[in-house]
Design a protein around this motif. Structure first.
Motif, short mmCIF file in Angstrom:
data_model
loop_
_atom_site.label_atom_id
_atom_site.label_comp_id
_atom_site.label_asym_id
_atom_site.label_seq_id
_atom_site.Cartn_x
_atom_site.Cartn_y
_atom_site.Cartn_z
N HIS A 1 93.03 -25.74 -82.43
CA HIS A 1 92.65 -24.45 -81.83
C HIS A 1 91.32 -23.96 -82.38
N ARG B 1 86.26 -16.40 -91.62
CA ARG B 1 86.78 -15.36 -90.73
C ARG B 1 86.16 -14.02 -91.13
N HIS C 1 88.67 -20.20 -81.95
CA HIS C 1 88.63 -18.84 -81.44
C HIS C 1 87.18 -18.42 -81.27
N HIS D 1 90.08 -26.41 -85.41
CA HIS D 1 90.80 -26.94 -86.57
C HIS D 1 92.29 -27.04 -86.24
N HIS E 1 96.32 -27.04 -88.42
CA HIS E 1 96.97 -26.91 -89.73
C HIS E 1 98.48 -26.93 -89.61
FE FE2 Z 1 94.01 -21.62 -87.51
#
Ligand code: FE2
Length: 404
Positions: free
Chosen positions: A182, A105, A184, A141, A143
């Motif tokens: 999900h 990220r 992004h 991914h 979680h």
């Molecule tokens: Fe995530």
């Protein structure tokens, strides 16, 4: 048989027991034990009968266990933290490998000054602020922690949740409940910024954090992303009207099957709903507030975290309230101040602040326009374990139990 030595027959001056115990405690740490050197006063005081407004909790002195750390009331000013995002983005633009490639990220995480550098803003909530440059992708991914994004940019960026693409706009709340796949990214022309909120510290404490990135479903053209299998606005079309549930689809989502199927709340809809209620008296402690709920059962959107939006009208000041919850606020609109345990924290657009468990707080809109705050709290968790209580101060300052 005892191996203790006999007491010395010679009488000497009494030692300072407190000091001696602290010294002994420092030594005891080497074998991973902690000697009770002082009472943990805040934990032993019946907080609900202690009515002072400045009750902030204190950490005992000396070598204390990590579990005695107290989250502090704190505010992160956007004007202080925002520039770090620009600097991350600049490094990404001008480097051979953008940070998202090796750090997953491009973001910073907020740390509460009372929690010893842990990556959390309260005992249960983690908060990060992310920036995505045009072309950035965070691979698909899943979680165990529940997570959400609160969008700060006006436009651009997206999250795909279980095949539904959510176009991100300012004020949007996009949910990725535990166990939902999900990814992004930003396929727009300008960088996008949002706030990530997770119940990660709680899951970490319970030792049940796991993540999987072996997505077996249909992939998008970009091999790292899932294919969009549902049309834009899917969950809004199905659940966005409130009080009506479609009968032709399964509402089961996530690990438990009970995760909320409504994953995208649009900022414009939230703002319109608040504006439509602004003529109502509202709540003396919260102003005009809306709770985001699972449309299937009316529960908070996550089993651990509750999300709300609240509007404070120009000049509106709430009464003081305290709850057995940790709460994090994001300022979406307006200017104001929140008094927390006797300390005043002024705020403006994009500022973030936290009210730790059981501290008195009251909000004031100091501006001439509406103020809008989004809040996340661990109230659902506290309710489930039988620990939720709330008190308020009446107009004359008397303390009353709201939830006892
Ligand atoms: Fe995530």
């Amino acid at each position: 048989m005892s191996t203790l030595a006999s007491p010395s027959p010679t009488k000497s001056a009494p030692i300072d027991a407190r000091e001696a115990m602290e010294r002994l405690n420092a030594e005891a740490g080497k074998v991973n034990i902690w000697l009770r050197t002082q009472a943990n006063a805040p934990a032993q005081r019946p907080w609900f009968r202690d009515t002072g407004t400045d009750t902030a909790g204190e950490v005992a002195a000396g070598r204390v266990g990590a579990n005695q750390m107290k989250a502090a009331p704190h505010r992160w000013r956007w004007r202080d933290i925002g520039p770090f995002l620009d600097r991350i983005a600049e490094i990404a633009r001008s480097s051979d490998v953008p940070p998202i490639e090796f750090a997953e990220r491009q973001q910073f995480l907020l740390t509460n000054p009372g929690l010893g550098g842990r990556l959390q803003v309260t005992n249960t909530i983690r908060c990060a602020v992310s920036i995505y440059n045009p072309g950035d992708v965070a691979p698909v991914h899943v979680h165990t922690p529940n997570a959400s994004r609160t969008i700060l940019s006006e436009d651009g960026g997206y999250t795909v949740v279980e095949g539904e693409r959510c176009e991100a706009k300012r004020g949007d709340l996009i949910l990725t409940p535990h166990g939902t796949w999900h990814d992004h990214g930003n396929d727009g022309a300008t960088p996008v910024t949002w706030i990530d909120v997770l119940d990660f510290p709680l899951m970490e404490f319970l030792d049940c954090v796991w993540l999987d990135d072996e997505f077996l479903g249909e992939r998008a053209g970009n091999i790292r992303a899932q294919a969009q299998t549902l049309a834009n606005g899917y969950s809004h079309r199905l659940y966005g009207t409130g009080g009506m549930l479609p009968g032709f689809v399964s509402h089961r989502r996530g690990l438990s099957g009970h995760a909320t199927p409504m994953i995208h709340y649009r900022g414009a809809d939230i703002r319109n709903s608040l504006a439509g209620l602004a003529g109502e008296p509202g709540d003396p402690y919260e102003g005009i507030s809306l709770a985001f709920v699972n449309p299937v059962n009316g529960d908070p959107v996550f089993p651990t975290l509750a999300y709300t939006a609240q509007l404070l009208r120009p000049g509106e000041a709430t009464r003081a309230k305290r709850e057995t919850t940790s709460t994090m606020y994001v300022v979406i609109e307006g200017t104001g101040a929140t008094e927390i345990a006797g300390r005043r924290f002024d705020w403006e657009r994009n500022d973030i602040f936290v009210v730790p468990n059981f501290l008195w707080r009251r909000h004031t809109n100091t501006g001439t326009a509406d103020a809008v705050l989004y809040a996340v709290s661990d109230a659902p968790l506290m309710e489930k374990i039988g620990q939720y209580r709330a008190q308020g101060r009446s107009a004359d300052g008397a303390v009353e139990n709201l939830v006892a």
